[in-house]
Write a protein that holds these residues in place. Structure first.
Motif, PDB file in Angstrom:
ATOM      1  N   GLU A  25       0.872  -0.983   0.119  1.00 46.10           N
ATOM      2  CA  GLU A  25       0.075   0.095  -0.005  1.00 46.10           C
ATOM      3  C   GLU A  25       1.139   0.871   0.177  1.00 46.10           C
ATOM      4  OE1 GLU A  25      -4.211  -1.803   2.210  1.00 46.10           O
ATOM      5  OE2 GLU A  25      -2.530  -0.868   3.556  1.00 46.10           O
ATOM      6  N   TYR A  26       0.519   2.558  -0.483  1.00 42.64           N
ATOM      7  CA  TYR A  26       0.951   3.657  -1.403  1.00 42.64           C
ATOM      8  C   TYR A  26       0.455   4.612  -0.658  1.00 42.64           C
ATOM      9  CZ  TYR A  26       3.836   1.054  -3.942  1.00 42.64           C
ATOM     10  OH  TYR A  26       4.156  -0.580  -4.678  1.00 42.64           O
ATOM     11  N   TRP A  27       0.742   5.774   0.357  1.00 40.25           N
ATOM     12  CA  TRP A  27      -0.006   6.931   0.831  1.00 40.25           C
ATOM     13  C   TRP A  27       0.248   7.942  -0.500  1.00 40.25           C
ATOM     14  CZ3 TRP A  27      -3.056   7.326   4.642  1.00 40.25           C
ATOM     15  CH2 TRP A  27      -3.054   7.252   5.668  1.00 40.25           C
ATOM     16  N   VAL A  28      -1.066   8.253  -1.137  1.00 36.14           N
ATOM     17  CA  VAL A  28      -0.884   9.331  -2.013  1.00 36.14           C
ATOM     18  C   VAL A  28      -1.771  10.491  -2.067  1.00 36.14           C
ATOM     19  CG1 VAL A  28      -3.128   8.045  -3.182  1.00 36.14           C
ATOM     20  CG2 VAL A  28      -0.697   9.030  -4.411  1.00 36.14           C
ATOM     21  N   GLU A  29      -0.736  11.756  -2.353  1.00 38.66           N
ATOM     22  CA  GLU A  29      -1.416  13.294  -1.717  1.00 38.66           C
ATOM     23  C   GLU A  29      -2.100  13.251  -3.804  1.00 38.66           C
ATOM     24  OE1 GLU A  29       1.942  15.067  -1.131  1.00 38.66           O
ATOM     25  OE2 GLU A  29       2.017  15.144   0.592  1.00 38.66           O
ATOM     26  N   ALA A  30      -3.345  13.598  -3.506  1.00 41.26           N
ATOM     27  CA  ALA A  30      -3.812  14.256  -4.627  1.00 41.26           C
ATOM     28  C   ALA A  30      -4.723  15.187  -4.584  1.00 41.26           C
ATOM     29  CB  ALA A  30      -4.470  12.606  -5.347  1.00 41.26           C
ATOM     30  N   GLU A  31      -5.211  16.000  -5.719  1.00 41.89           N
ATOM     31  CA  GLU A  31      -6.630  16.420  -5.426  1.00 41.89           C
ATOM     32  C   GLU A  31      -7.882  16.313  -6.074  1.00 41.89           C
ATOM     33  OE1 GLU A  31      -8.555  21.114  -7.212  1.00 41.89           O
ATOM     34  OE2 GLU A  31      -6.283  20.244  -6.687  1.00 41.89           O
ATOM     35  N   LEU A  32      -9.128  16.169  -5.307  1.00 41.80           N
ATOM     36  CA  LEU A  32     -10.403  15.205  -6.093  1.00 41.80           C
ATOM     37  C   LEU A  32     -10.676  15.873  -7.072  1.00 41.80           C
ATOM     38  CD1 LEU A  32     -11.811  13.858  -2.371  1.00 41.80           C
ATOM     39  CD2 LEU A  32     -10.610  13.213  -4.148  1.00 41.80           C
ATOM     40  N   SER A  33     -11.191  15.608  -7.862  1.00 38.38           N
ATOM     41  CA  SER A  33     -11.423  16.289  -8.812  1.00 38.38           C
ATOM     42  C   SER A  33     -13.358  16.344  -8.851  1.00 38.38           C
ATOM     43  CB  SER A  33     -11.122  15.758 -10.472  1.00 38.38           C
ATOM     44  OG  SER A  33     -11.661  14.662 -11.067  1.00 38.38           O
ATOM     45  N   GLU A  34     -13.527  14.874  -8.302  1.00 44.69           N
ATOM     46  CA  GLU A  34     -14.976  14.337  -8.147  1.00 44.69           C
ATOM     47  C   GLU A  34     -15.117  13.287  -7.576  1.00 44.69           C
ATOM     48  OE1 GLU A  34     -18.379  11.894 -11.248  1.00 44.69           O
ATOM     49  OE2 GLU A  34     -16.291  12.935 -11.586  1.00 44.69           O
ATOM     50  N   HIS A  41     -20.812   2.227  -2.196  1.00 43.39           N
ATOM     51  CA  HIS A  41     -19.178   2.124  -2.512  1.00 43.39           C
ATOM     52  C   HIS A  41     -19.203   3.988  -2.778  1.00 43.39           C
ATOM     53  CE1 HIS A  41     -19.123  -1.859  -2.431  1.00 43.39           C
ATOM     54  NE2 HIS A  41     -20.187  -1.389  -4.022  1.00 43.39           N
ATOM     55  N   CYS A  42     -17.478   4.599  -2.969  1.00 45.94           N
ATOM     56  CA  CYS A  42     -17.381   6.053  -3.014  1.00 45.94           C
ATOM     57  C   CYS A  42     -16.081   5.801  -4.023  1.00 45.94           C
ATOM     58  CB  CYS A  42     -16.603   6.103  -1.661  1.00 45.94           C
ATOM     59  SG  CYS A  42     -16.309   8.102  -2.268  1.00 45.94           S
ATOM     60  N   TYR A  43     -16.803   6.385  -5.042  1.00 49.15           N
ATOM     61  CA  TYR A  43     -15.999   6.586  -6.487  1.00 49.15           C
ATOM     62  C   TYR A  43     -15.114   7.893  -6.341  1.00 49.15           C
ATOM     63  CZ  TYR A  43     -18.666   1.960  -7.959  1.00 49.15           C
ATOM     64  OH  TYR A  43     -18.840   0.801  -7.885  1.00 49.15           O
ATOM     65  N   MET A  44     -14.105   7.502  -6.875  1.00 46.80           N
ATOM     66  CA  MET A  44     -13.381   9.117  -6.940  1.00 46.80           C
ATOM     67  C   MET A  44     -12.274   9.016  -7.533  1.00 46.80           C
ATOM     68  SD  MET A  44     -11.387   8.747  -3.231  1.00 46.80           S
ATOM     69  CE  MET A  44     -12.218   8.160  -1.564  1.00 46.80           C
ATOM     70  N   GLU A  45     -12.479  10.516  -8.704  1.00 45.47           N
ATOM     71  CA  GLU A  45     -11.260  11.252  -9.618  1.00 45.47           C
ATOM     72  C   GLU A  45      -9.896  12.121  -8.756  1.00 45.47           C
ATOM     73  OE1 GLU A  45     -11.371   9.350 -12.596  1.00 45.47           O
ATOM     74  OE2 GLU A  45     -13.229   8.778 -12.403  1.00 45.47           O
ATOM     75  N   LEU A  46      -9.338  11.422  -8.837  1.00 46.20           N
ATOM     76  CA  LEU A  46      -7.557  11.851  -8.147  1.00 46.20           C
ATOM     77  C   LEU A  46      -7.253  12.953  -9.521  1.00 46.20           C
ATOM     78  CD1 LEU A  46      -6.711   9.054  -6.814  1.00 46.20           C
ATOM     79  CD2 LEU A  46      -8.248  10.397  -5.812  1.00 46.20           C
ATOM     80  N   ILE A  47      -7.115  14.148  -9.231  1.00 46.89           N
ATOM     81  CA  ILE A  47      -5.620  14.784  -9.928  1.00 46.89           C
ATOM     82  C   ILE A  47      -4.286  15.324  -9.787  1.00 46.89           C
ATOM     83  CG2 ILE A  47      -7.037  16.937  -9.754  1.00 46.89           C
ATOM     84  CD1 ILE A  47      -7.230  17.468 -12.802  1.00 46.89           C
ATOM     85  N   GLN A  48      -3.805  15.620  -9.888  1.00 47.49           N
ATOM     86  CA  GLN A  48      -2.552  17.131  -9.454  1.00 47.49           C
ATOM     87  C   GLN A  48      -2.279  17.442 -10.780  1.00 47.49           C
ATOM     88  OE1 GLN A  48       1.408  14.570  -8.434  1.00 47.49           O
ATOM     89  NE2 GLN A  48       2.564  15.826  -8.692  1.00 47.49           N
ATOM     90  N   ALA A  52       3.036  25.648 -11.560  1.00 46.63           N
ATOM     91  CA  ALA A  52       3.484  26.998 -12.480  1.00 46.63           C
ATOM     92  C   ALA A  52       2.208  27.917 -13.115  1.00 46.63           C
ATOM     93  CB  ALA A  52       4.344  27.136 -12.600  1.00 46.63           C
ATOM     94  N   THR A  53       1.876  26.270 -13.814  1.00 48.89           N
ATOM     95  CA  THR A  53       0.413  26.726 -14.539  1.00 48.89           C
ATOM     96  C   THR A  53      -0.921  26.169 -14.318  1.00 48.89           C
ATOM     97  OG1 THR A  53       0.558  24.936 -15.794  1.00 48.89           O
ATOM     98  CG2 THR A  53       2.288  25.878 -16.416  1.00 48.89           C
ATOM     99  N   ASN A  54      -0.943  25.130 -12.853  1.00 49.80           N
ATOM    100  CA  ASN A  54      -2.253  24.905 -12.290  1.00 49.80           C
ATOM    101  C   ASN A  54      -3.155  24.199 -13.847  1.00 49.80           C
ATOM    102  OD1 ASN A  54      -4.056  24.504 -10.189  1.00 49.80           O
ATOM    103  ND2 ASN A  54      -5.328  26.595 -11.621  1.00 49.80           N
ATOM    104  N   THR A  55      -2.117  23.389 -14.785  1.00 53.33           N
ATOM    105  CA  THR A  55      -2.722  22.537 -15.176  1.00 53.33           C
ATOM    106  C   THR A  55      -2.233  21.160 -15.157  1.00 53.33           C
ATOM    107  OG1 THR A  55      -0.619  22.510 -17.319  1.00 53.33           O
ATOM    108  CG2 THR A  55      -2.896  24.130 -17.373  1.00 53.33           C
ATOM    109  N   PRO A  56      -3.930  20.434 -15.148  1.00 50.93           N
ATOM    110  CA  PRO A  56      -3.518  18.868 -14.679  1.00 50.93           C
ATOM    111  C   PRO A  56      -2.169  17.858 -15.439  1.00 50.93           C
ATOM    112  CG  PRO A  56      -6.221  19.461 -15.457  1.00 50.93           C
ATOM    113  CD  PRO A  56      -5.071  20.182 -15.860  1.00 50.93           C
ATOM    114  N   ILE A  57      -1.459  17.327 -14.839  1.00 56.34           N
ATOM    115  CA  ILE A  57      -0.173  16.264 -15.141  1.00 56.34           C
ATOM    116  C   ILE A  57      -0.178  15.013 -14.478  1.00 56.34           C
ATOM    117  CG2 ILE A  57       0.890  18.702 -14.981  1.00 56.34           C
ATOM    118  CD1 ILE A  57       2.357  17.407 -12.925  1.00 56.34           C
ATOM    119  N   ALA A  58      -1.260  14.502 -13.851  1.00 57.68           N
ATOM    120  CA  ALA A  58      -2.158  13.330 -13.598  1.00 57.68           C
ATOM    121  C   ALA A  58      -3.571  13.312 -13.360  1.00 57.68           C
ATOM    122  CB  ALA A  58      -0.906  13.039 -12.725  1.00 57.68           C
TER     123      ALA A  58
END
Length: 431
Positions: A25-34, A41-48, A52-58
């Motif tokens: 298992e891994y601890w991961v930092e992310a932002e919820l887009s949904e 059940h809880c369904y999540m969409e993660l984004i990073q 600098a540009t605030n554009t999604p990179i992951a």
């Protein structure tokens, strides 16, 4: 011939590879887009996003199965006071999962609420710094609460129990004070909190003269979503509002930005009602104290004036006697002075009359001679003009209707005329 794999075989190979290489298992930092809940059940969409540009990179999908979600969710909401929502930064404990039919996803086994709390605190501090830079952070506290806080604009959910408690508390206060609350319904949880409360404030602003204070209240427990009260736009609207704003958002964990920027913060809707009641009760007490003070001052002043009046009453006979003596002496002096002036005036008048009499006799004699001569002249002229002299010489005068006839044409047949001679009168009728 080159060996080929079916899609299932390929996906099975991917699954075996992932399970072998990503077995822990891994601890991961992310932002919820949904974030959505479906059948527990809880369904999540993660984004990073790029810093600098605030554009999604992951991007990635994550799932928290209901047996895990059943204890992760209450714990997270109890600590953070919020539900998972888009835009929230989270620290998730996950493991890789690849299913031959459904593809890859991260399976969530835990969520660290302290991480989210820290992110929320950072955002809150950023908003506070921005408000301080704009110079509006303390604007509400600079407003003075009116003495009579009775006309209340209430921003709350129409069917909320907290609003009902607030109105009930105001109506049944022990002092019998009258309040006039007006509801401006708004959404008090979820993503629409900011826009809904700002819209309510705009409606109140259009009727600004009708209210003394604005109260923003919300009941409910700590599991409700409070992120809508920690936005810059809402804080700016509240800070710049011209009426004092009281907040009673119904949570005790910590203050929201809205609490910090408002004029007065209380914990619950009933506490907001209690604050208004106590404020008006203090005003009532001040008025009653002022009334008693005024009565005492008036009583003391009346007592002082009564004593003063009594002293004046005792002095009146003495003062009247002194005034009467003084005025009598003054009248005697005035009478003597007036008598002297009258005597002097009479002497002067007699002297003037004597002088005029001496000047009047010669002048009167001359005037009588002149008038006598003038009368003689007029008498002579009158005698010359006497009509009888003309009649005596043989002339006559014809009279018609009492007037001398000078033109014969004015006479007509039947007119009676009278001819006067020196001796006698002849009457004739014109034919």
């Amino acid at each position: 011939m080159q060996h080929t794999l079916s899609l299932y075989e390929l996906n099975l190979l991917v699954r075996e590879t992932i399970e072998t290489t990503l077995s822990r298992e891994y601890w991961v930092e992310a932002e919820l887009s949904e974030a959505r809940e479906v059948r527990s059940h809880c369904y999540m969409e993660l984004i990073q996003k790029d810093y600098a540009t605030n554009t999604p990179i992951a991007k990635a999908s994550a799932k928290c199965w209901k047996n895990t979600w059943a204890y992760v969710r209450p714990h997270f909401e109890r600590i953070t006071g919020q539900q998972l929502h888009a835009g929230m930064k989270v620290l998730l404990k996950v493991y890789a999962n690849f299913h031959e039919a459904y593809g890859f996803s991260w399976i969530v086994t835990d969520i660290n609420p302290e991480y989210t709390m820290g992110d929320m605190a950072r955002k809150r501090q950023e908003i506070i710094r921005q408000l301080q830079l704009e110079g509006v952070f303390n604007l509400q506290r600079e407003l003075r609460l009116p003495m009579f806080l009775q006309r209340i604009a209430v921003i709350s959910s129409a069917g909320a129990a907290g609003y009902g408690d607030f109105c009930h508390q105001l109506a049944d206060n022990e002092y019998g004070l009258a309040f006039c609350p007006t509801l401006f319904a708004a959404t008090m949880q979820g993503e629409e909190v900011e826009t809904s409360i700002i819209s309510a404030l705009n409606l109140i602003y259009r009727r600004l003269d009708e209210f003394d204070v604005v109260v923003i209240i919300r009941g409910g427990g700590a599991t409700s979503d409070l992120s809508g009260f920690d936005t810059l736009a809402l804080a700016e609207n509240v800070a710049n509002f011209p009426l004092p704003i009281i907040t009673g958002i119904g949570h005790e964990r910590d203050e929201s930005v809205l609490d910090m920027i408002s004029h007065t913060r209380v914990k619950t809707p009933t506490a907001a009602a209690t604050f208004l009641i106590h404020h008006l009760a203090e005003v009532l007490t001040r008025i009653e104290d002022a009334e008693q003070t005024i009565l005492k001052v008036v009583e003391r002043r009346m007592e002082m004036e009564q004593v003063r009046l009594s002293r004046l009453t005792d002095k009146i006979p003495i003062l009247f006697s002194l005034a009467s003596t003084h005025q009598s002496a003054r009248l005697d002096r005035l009478y003597q002075h007036l008598s002297q002036l009258m005597e002097q005036s009479l002497i002067a008048a007699n002297h003037r009359i004597e002088r005029l009499a001496l000047r009047l006799n010669p002048g009167a004699e001359r005037k009588l001679l002149q008038e006598r001569h003038r009368l003689d002249m007029l008498t002579q002229r009158t005698e010359v003009l006497d009509p009888m002299l003309l009649l005596k010489r043989g002339y006559s005068i014809t009279i018609h209707n009492g007037r001398a006839v000078c033109n014969a044409q004015i006479l007509k047949s039947g007119d009676q005329i009278e001819t006067r001679l020196y001796q006698g009168t002849i009457k004739s009728i014109i034919k």
